[in-house]
Enzyme design. Structure first.
Site, PDB file in Angstrom:
ATOM      1  N   HIS A   6     -20.941  44.808 -89.793  1.00 52.75           N
ATOM      2  CA  HIS A   6     -20.809  43.912 -90.951  1.00 52.75           C
ATOM      3  C   HIS A   6     -20.417  44.591 -92.264  1.00 52.75           C
ATOM      4  O   HIS A   6     -20.130  43.904 -93.242  1.00 52.75           O
ATOM      5  CB  HIS A   6     -22.101  43.114 -91.218  1.00 52.75           C
TER       6      HIS A   6
ATOM      7  N   ASP B 197     -22.939  48.823 -83.356  1.00 49.79           N
ATOM      8  CA  ASP B 197     -24.041  49.644 -82.838  1.00 49.79           C
ATOM      9  C   ASP B 197     -24.843  48.954 -81.743  1.00 49.79           C
ATOM     10  O   ASP B 197     -25.133  49.554 -80.691  1.00 49.79           O
ATOM     11  CB  ASP B 197     -24.950  50.106 -83.971  1.00 49.79           C
TER      12      ASP B 197
END
Length: 487
Positions: free
Chosen positions: A81, A242
Site C-alpha cells: 500500500h 509481504d
C-alpha cells in the site's frame, strides 16, 4: 565449493531482511538484516532511499555469513500500500506514505462517495481504507498540487527496490491488487478510479507494468551489483506484497489460515475463487500463484502489547507470563489504539471495558493480547462468511507469535490447535521461492508446494479460560468505537 543460491528479501515497515537459500532445495544458507526508520502513526512516512541503504546493509550481512555462494536470482517482497512518487528523472519527490498512515482518510471518504463503495468492491474486490495507495494518491493531489504536477511514475515499496536493482518500472499482481486501482480478476488497472482524482493526468503512463507470478522485473544493473557485492545481470523476479509472500513461503493450501502478528495484524487464506465482500471487511487480493488471497488486516498488533508492556512496567517475557496466568475473569480491550483499518475507524481509539476492583495486572496483560487476537478472529469469521471455510490448519506467525501468550490465547479463542512452524522469516522465504522458480524455470505454484516447510509445534486450546464469553463481549465493546470520538 560455491553454492548457487537465491536471495529472498523482506522489506517491511520495521526492517529489511535478506535470506540466501540454496537454489535447488531451499536450504537456508545465511541471512542478514538492517533496520528501517521508526514510524509514528497516524503520520507514517519513510524515505525510500533508506530502504535501499538497508537492503545493501542486509545483503552485506548475509554474504559475510556465507562467502562461498553465487547469487542466481533475487525476489523482493515489501510492505503493501505504500506510495512512492517519482519525477521524470526517477528521483523520489517526497517521503513515501506508508500503509499505516491514516491521514488520507478524509480524501478517501470523498473519493468513495464519488465512485461508490459498491463500485469499488465490484471492480477491485476490495473496499479501500486509508491504508490503500489510492487514498494517498488522492491526498497528494489535493494537498501537494505542485509536487503532484512533477510526478511521472508512482510505485509501491517493493517496486521501488526493483527499480533500484534493474532500472525498470514493474510490479506484480499481488501488490497491485492492494492499491485500490487494480482489478485482480480482470488483471488490469482501473484507470477510471484514478481519473476521478484528476481527469487531466495520463495515469496509464505513470503506472508500472503488472507482471504474472513467473514474471521478471529485469536484470541487476552493474551499479546495483557493485553496491550489493554480487555479479550483474542476474534476474529479479516480479516480487510481491509481504503477506502474499508469507502465504507462499508457508505453502498454505485452501482451508488453511495464517494469523500474522507483526506491526500489523493479518489473517489470510488462499483460494482459486475470486471473492466479493460488499461489507468491505475482506480484501480480495491476488496471490502469488494466479489465484486469490482473502485477507483482513488490522493496524493494531505489536504496538498494542508493547504499549501495555510499558504501562505495566515489565518486560515482554514477564508480560507474556502475566497474560497466561489471568484465569477466566477480567476486562476486554477493543485495541484500536491509533485508529483502525478493519473495522474502518481511522478516528477511533482503544477502549478498555469491565474494569473492577478485582482487576489484576494479569487481567490487563491478557486483555491487551486478546484485543489483538479478537480483532483478527473477527476477520477470520468474515472470510468464512463469504464461503471460504477455514477448517484446515491454523498457523501463527510474526514477531508476536514468538511470545508464549499470543498463540496460546489464539488457540483458546478459536477452540482449535494452533501451529507454529520453524520458519523465522516466512516473507523472505516466500520471496526466495519466487526467485528460485524464475532461476529454475518452473512455476511458482510448483516450487511453493515442493518447498512447503515440514514440521510444526502445536498448541492446544485450554479449557475453562472464558475466552468465548470475552470474545462475545469484545464485539459489544468494539461497537462503541464506531462513534469515532476523535474524528
Amino acid at each position: 565449493m560455491t553454492i548457487p543460491v537465491v536471495a529472498g528479501v523482506d522489506s517491511s515497515t520495521q526492517a529489511c531482511k535478506v535470506e540466501l537459500r540454496a537454489r535447488e532445495d531451499g536450504r537456508l544458507i545465511a541471512s542478514g538484516s538492517a533496520p528501517h526508520p521508526a514510524t509514528r502513526p497516524p503520520v507514517s512516512e519513510q524515505d525510500p532511499h533508506d530502504w535501499w541503504r538497508a537492503l545493501v546493509t542486509a545483503f552485506a550481512g548475509a554474504l559475510a555469513a556465507a562467502p562461498a555462494v553465487r547469487v542466481d536470482a533475487i525476489g523482493i517482497a515489501g510492505q503493501c500500500h505504500g506510495f512512492v512518487p517519482l519525477d521524470a528523472s526517477g528521483a523520489v519527490i517526497r517521503a513515501a506514505k506508508l500503509w499505516n498512515d491514516t491521514t488520507a482518510a478524509p480524501d478517501l471518504a470523498a473519493l468513495i462517495a464519488d465512485i461508490g463503495a459498491d463500485r469499488f468492491v465490484e471492480t477491485t474486490r476490495s473496499l479501500p481504507t486509508a491504508a490503500f495507495t489510492i487514498a494517498k494518491v488522492a491526498q497528494f493531489r489535493a494537498r501537494e498540487p505542485e509536487a503532484f504536477s512533477r510526478m511521472r511514475t508512482m510505485l509501491l515499496p517493493h517496486d521501488y527496490l526493483g527499480f533500484r536493482l534493474t532500472g525498470a518500472y514493474r510490479t506484480d499482481r499481488s501488490d497491485a491488487s492492494g492499491t485500490g486501482y487494480f482489478d485482480p480478476v480482470a488483471n488490469r488497472y482501473r484507470l477510471d478510479h484514478l481519473e476521478r482524482i484528476d481527469p487531466g493526468t495520463d495515469w496509464a503512463a505513470m503506472l508500472p507494468e503488472v507482471l504474472p507470478p513467473e514474471g521478471i522485473t529485469g536484470s541487476v544493473s552493474a551499479a546495483a551489483a557493485a553496491e550489493l557485492g554480487i555479479r550483474p545481470g542476474i534476474p529479479v523476479s516480479a516480487g510481491a506484497g509481504d503477506q502474499h509472500a508469507s502465504a507462499l513461503g508457508l505453502g498454505i493450501t485452501e482451508g488453511e489460515s495464517i494469523f500474522s502478528f507483526g506491526t500489523s495484524g493479518v489473517v489470510v487464506t488462499t483460494t482459486e475463487r475470486p471473492l466479493h465482500d460488499p461489507t468491505g471487511t475482506v480484501s480480495g487480493t491476488g496471490n502469488l500463484t494466479g489465484g486469490f488471497l482473502p485477507l483482513v488486516c488490522t493496524l493494531n498488533a505489536a504496538k498494542v502489547t508493547d504499549t501495555f508492556t510499558s504501562l505495566l512496567g515489565t518486560d515482554r517475557e514477564t508480560f507474556s507470563a502475566l497474560a497466561l496466568a489471568a484465569g477466566s475473569g477480567g476486562p476486554v480491550l477493543a485495541a484500536f489504539l491509533d485508529g483502525e483499518r478493519t473495522p474502518d475507524r481511522p478516528g477511533s481509539s482503544g477502549l478498555l471495558a469491565d474494569l473492577t476492583t478485582a482487576t489484576t495486572r494479569e487481567h490487563l496483560a491478557r486483555a491487551a493480547v486478546e484485543g489483538v487476537v479478537f480483532g483478527l478472529l473477527a476477520g477470520a469469521e468474515g472470510i468464512a462468511r463469504l464461503g471460504f471455510p477455514l477448517d484446515g490448519r491454523v498457523y501463527a506467525i510474526g514477531g508476536g507469535s514468538r511470545s508464549a501468550a499470543t498463540p496460546q490465547l489464539l488457540a483458546d479463542a478459536i477452540g482449535r490447535p494452533v501451529h507454529l512452524v520453524d520458519v523465522a522469516e516466512p516473507v523472505a522465504r516466500g520471496a526466495a521461492v519466487q526467485a528460485a522458480a524464475v532461476a529454475q524455470g518452473v512455476t511458482v505454484r510448483e516450487l511453493g508446494a515442493l518447498w512447503r516447510p515440514e514440521g510444526s509445534r502445536c498448541l492446544d486450546p485450554r479449557a475453562g479460560t472464558g475466552a468465548a464469553e470475552r470474545y462475545a463481549r469484545y464485539h459489544e465493546v468494539a461497537a462503541v468505537t464506531a462513534l469515532d470520538r476523535r474524528a
